[in-house]
Structures are given as structure tokens and as C-alpha cells.
Scaffold this motif. Structure first.
Motif, PDB file in Angstrom:
ATOM      1  N   LYS A 192       9.327  -8.079  -2.536  1.00  7.99           N
ATOM      2  CA  LYS A 192       8.692  -6.769  -2.720  1.00  7.99           C
ATOM      3  C   LYS A 192       9.484  -5.661  -2.028  1.00  7.99           C
ATOM      4  O   LYS A 192       9.717  -4.586  -2.608  1.00  7.99           O
ATOM      5  CB  LYS A 192       7.260  -6.825  -2.164  1.00  7.99           C
ATOM      6  CG  LYS A 192       6.433  -5.581  -2.407  1.00  7.99           C
ATOM      7  CD  LYS A 192       5.007  -5.792  -1.906  1.00  7.99           C
ATOM      8  CE  LYS A 192       4.161  -4.524  -2.030  1.00  7.99           C
ATOM      9  NZ  LYS A 192       3.976  -4.100  -3.425  1.00  7.99           N
TER      10      LYS A 192
ATOM     11  N   GLU B 110       4.623  -3.278   5.320  1.00  2.75           N
ATOM     12  CA  GLU B 110       4.388  -2.080   6.124  1.00  2.75           C
ATOM     13  C   GLU B 110       5.096  -2.157   7.475  1.00  2.75           C
ATOM     14  O   GLU B 110       5.700  -1.169   7.933  1.00  2.75           O
ATOM     15  CB  GLU B 110       2.888  -1.867   6.329  1.00  2.75           C
ATOM     16  CG  GLU B 110       2.153  -1.421   5.067  1.00  2.75           C
ATOM     17  CD  GLU B 110       0.672  -1.201   5.294  1.00  2.75           C
ATOM     18  OE1 GLU B 110       0.186  -1.476   6.427  1.00  2.75           O
ATOM     19  OE2 GLU B 110      -0.013  -0.760   4.356  1.00  2.75           O
TER      20      GLU B 110
ATOM     21  N   GLU C 223       1.375  -7.445   2.155  1.00  2.00           N
ATOM     22  CA  GLU C 223       1.484  -5.997   2.319  1.00  2.00           C
ATOM     23  C   GLU C 223       1.615  -5.608   3.790  1.00  2.00           C
ATOM     24  O   GLU C 223       2.322  -4.655   4.124  1.00  2.00           O
ATOM     25  CB  GLU C 223       0.273  -5.295   1.698  1.00  2.00           C
ATOM     26  CG  GLU C 223       0.338  -3.768   1.718  1.00  2.00           C
ATOM     27  CD  GLU C 223       1.573  -3.195   1.036  1.00  2.00           C
ATOM     28  OE1 GLU C 223       2.029  -2.119   1.463  1.00  2.00           O
ATOM     29  OE2 GLU C 223       2.094  -3.812   0.081  1.00  2.00           O
TER      30      GLU C 223
ATOM     31  N   ASN D  99      -4.098   5.385   3.607  1.00  2.00           N
ATOM     32  CA  ASN D  99      -2.805   4.731   3.493  1.00  2.00           C
ATOM     33  C   ASN D  99      -1.647   5.722   3.443  1.00  2.00           C
ATOM     34  O   ASN D  99      -0.505   5.327   3.215  1.00  2.00           O
ATOM     35  CB  ASN D  99      -2.774   3.845   2.239  1.00  2.00           C
ATOM     36  CG  ASN D  99      -3.636   2.607   2.408  1.00  2.00           C
ATOM     37  OD1 ASN D  99      -3.628   1.984   3.456  1.00  2.00           O
ATOM     38  ND2 ASN D  99      -4.382   2.267   1.383  1.00  2.00           N
TER      39      ASN D  99
ATOM     40  N   ALA E 195       7.092 -11.098   0.583  1.00  2.00           N
ATOM     41  CA  ALA E 195       7.310  -9.746   1.112  1.00  2.00           C
ATOM     42  C   ALA E 195       8.771  -9.336   0.934  1.00  2.00           C
ATOM     43  O   ALA E 195       9.067  -8.184   0.616  1.00  2.00           O
ATOM     44  CB  ALA E 195       6.921  -9.691   2.587  1.00  2.00           C
TER      45      ALA E 195
END
Length: 334
Positions: free
Chosen positions: A35, A323, A319, A2, A32
Motif C-alpha cells: 500500500k 500512518e 492502515e 483523519n 502495508a
């Protein structure tokens, strides 16, 4: 595995870009958003009614504090946006009324127009719609990058095998868009994939291999001829990266095989960008690597557009969205 994703997030934090997420009916998009804003990865713009979206967020226990809202129904510039879309699509017979109806009803088109106008820096969509819908909006409104005619995709493959690629990182292209690319399209794909390798994957010196079942004339066929033609087209483009082909996969990435099959090549045995001859091989190749080598696959990442737009899998996680937003923010500087 990662590390690259984390590096991209850190790069994005320093840029303070605004990325628009049009599919606000999807709970994952809202989660998202919270976050991304909390972590400072990017500024987030959402398509929809601010009051309704904040009520929905409250119902699922999150906050959209700090988000920017664009509502097509109350947008003061919707007529100007509609006229711009009409002009772009007038050869296809689009009227002002149809353009306005499209922007009002399809959040992806509305968001893509905001990207085109420079009011936001990029778009991420696809969590609740097919890739074709995302691409259609992006191509119709934003269009290809100057000097290219092809919109395609790449996968950044992060493996546990540092002996291959760039310390285990490779770019595979195209694995998600063009079923049977022409030689000209393969050349465009290579240019976009090399750019993706350098600016997104952090590969300082892209080494591009055009893959085939033949290495340097060991076999012939229609697909081999197409790859050879793509090589000649690329030679005329005066690109700033090393490329070679046609190469079998082992000749492209294994030094010992390259020494025997393609001696003297600047790419063979050390390729970190792999150009597949068609969508079948590209899609199969990335999934084989992902499953058998337990590699992390970032993508498909759209490439070749004048401004960054990225597509999500409909099975994406929160996630994954985070990304891809980070990637989009970084690529808006390209």
C-alpha cells in the motif's frame, strides 16, 4: 478526524524517504508495504530473504514490487556492523561474536543499525514484538538525540472539540515509556513533546502545561515538587516554546478556570501540549480522551532518539502501519 494523517501522508510523498520494516514475518507488514509503495508515501526496505518474502507475498495475493531487501545472512557489511555494535556495547561486555549473533538473529537490531548508519531514514516495528524490544534496539544502537538523555513517547490526540488545544489537536506525553520520570526526565519529555507538536502535529506555537493535582501552589506533595523542579530545569534550557506549571488539567485547557487559578500565565487556558507527571496518569488520560471524547489517538510515538524509530501496537491494522510510516518519514527531516 483523519485530516492530520492525510496531511502527513502528503508531506511524506514529497520527501521520498526510505523506511525499514524489520518484522516481515507479519502479514500486515507486507500488506502495508504494498500500500505504501503504491501510494508513493515512502520507499520501503524489508529485512529478510527477497525470494522467500516475494513468495509469501504471492501466496497472500499482494506484490512487493519496488521494495528494497536487506538480508542479514548475505549482508556484505555484517562484520563492520557487528564491530560497530560491539564498540557501542563494550562497556556492557559485548563481544564481536555476540554482536554479530544479535544482528543476525534480531531483525530490529539489524534494522536499527541501518538507520544509525544512514542507509535508511527511519524504522517502524512492534507489530509482532513488545515495545521494550523495539526500544532496546533503538536505544542500544541509535541512542538519544544530542542534548537529551531521555527517550519517551507522545500521543497526538485529534478531537472533535476545537475549543481545546490547537483547534482540537493536543499532544499528550509521556503515555507509553517511563513509569515514574524524574524532574530532569520531565524536562526532556517536554522538549521532545513540543518538537513533536510543532513538526508532526502541525501545532505552530506549542504551549506546554506540566500537569498536577495542584495549580500554582494550591497543594503540596512529592509529585508536585517534582513538577516544580522540572519547570526550573526547563527555564535554564532556554527553550523556544512557552511552558508553565504546575497546573491542574482544567486550569491548563479551560480559559475561565485559568483566569481564576493562574492569571497572567502564557499557557494556562490554552495549553496544547500536556506533560503528565507519570505513566499512570498519561496512559489513563489518553485512553479516557480516546474513549469518552471519541478522539483519534496517533501513537505512542517514540521521541528523543537521534533518528526516528516508531513502535506499533501488536493489535495494529495495516492502515496504522501506513500512518506510522508516514510519520516516520516526515520526522526524518527534523
Amino acid at each position: 478526524m483523519n485530516t492530520l494523517a492525510n496531511e502527513l501522508k502528503e508531506k511524506a510523498k514529497k520527501l521520498h524517504k526510505t523506511i525499514i520494516l524489520p518484522e516481515t514475518e507479519d502479514e500486515r507488514v507486507l500488506r502495508a508495504t504494498e500500500k505504501i509503495i503504491k501510494e508513493g508515501i515512502a520507499k520501503i526496505a524489508l529485512v529478510g530473504d527477497e525470494k522467500k518474502l516475494k513468495e509469501k507475498a504471492s501466496e497472500i495475493g499482494i506484490s512487493l514490487e519496488g521494495a528494497i531487501f536487506y538480508n542479514p545472512e548475505s549482508c556484505a557489511t555484517i562484520d563492520a556492523m557487528s564491530e560497530l555494535l560491539r564498540k557501542k556495547r563494550e562497556k556492557k561486555g559485548m563481544t564481536f561474536e555476540t554482536a554479530k549473533a544479535t544482528l543476525m538473529s534480531d531483525a530490529r537490531y539489524f534494522a536499527a543499525m541501518l538507520v544509525h548508519q544512514g542507509r535508511v531514514d527511519g524504522m517502524v516495528a512492534g507489530s509482532s514484538s513488545p515495545t521494550a524490544h523495539v526500544l532496546r534496539a533503538a536505544i542500544h544502537i541509535i541512542g538519544p538525540k544530542e542534548g537529551l538523555k531521555t527517550v519517551s513517547s507522545s500521543f497526538i490526540m485529534i478531537t472533535n472539540t476545537p475549543e481545546f488545544g490547537d483547534d482540537g489537536t493536543l499532544v499528550y506525553s509521556d503515555g507509553g515509556v517511563i513509569p515514574s520520570p524524574t524532574a530532569m526526565q520531565l524536562a526532556d519529555i517536554a522538549i521532545s513533546a513540543a518538537e513533536k507538536a510543532k513538526f508532526t502535529a502541525g501545532i505552530k506555537e506549542p504551549k506546554v502545561a506540566f500537569l498536577s493535582f495542584s495549580t500554582k501552589g494550591s497543594a503540596d506533595g512529592v509529585s508536585v515538587s517534582k513538577v516544580r523542579e522540572a519547570i526550573e530545569i526547563l527555564k535554564d534550557r532556554n527553550v523556544d516554546f512557552d511552558f508553565d506549571g504546575e497546573l491542574q488539567l482544567d486550569a491548563a485547557i479551560v480559559p475561565e478556570v485559568a483566569a481564576a487559578k493562574a492569571p497572567g500565565s502564557k499557557v494556562a487556558g490554552q495549553a496544547n501540549v500536556l506533560i503528565f507527571p507519570d505513566l499512570d496518569s498519561g496512559n489513563i488520560g489518553y485512553k479516557l480522551t480516546q474513549r469518552l471524547a471519541k478522539a483519534k489517538a496517533l501513537g505512542p510515538l517514540i521521541q528523543g532518539l537521534a533518528r526516528p524509530v516508531h513502535d506499533l501496537s501488536r493489535g495494529c491494522s495495516v492502515e496504522d502501519i501506513v500512518e506510522v510510516v508516514a510519520i516516520t518519514a516526515v520526522e526524518s527531516e527534523m
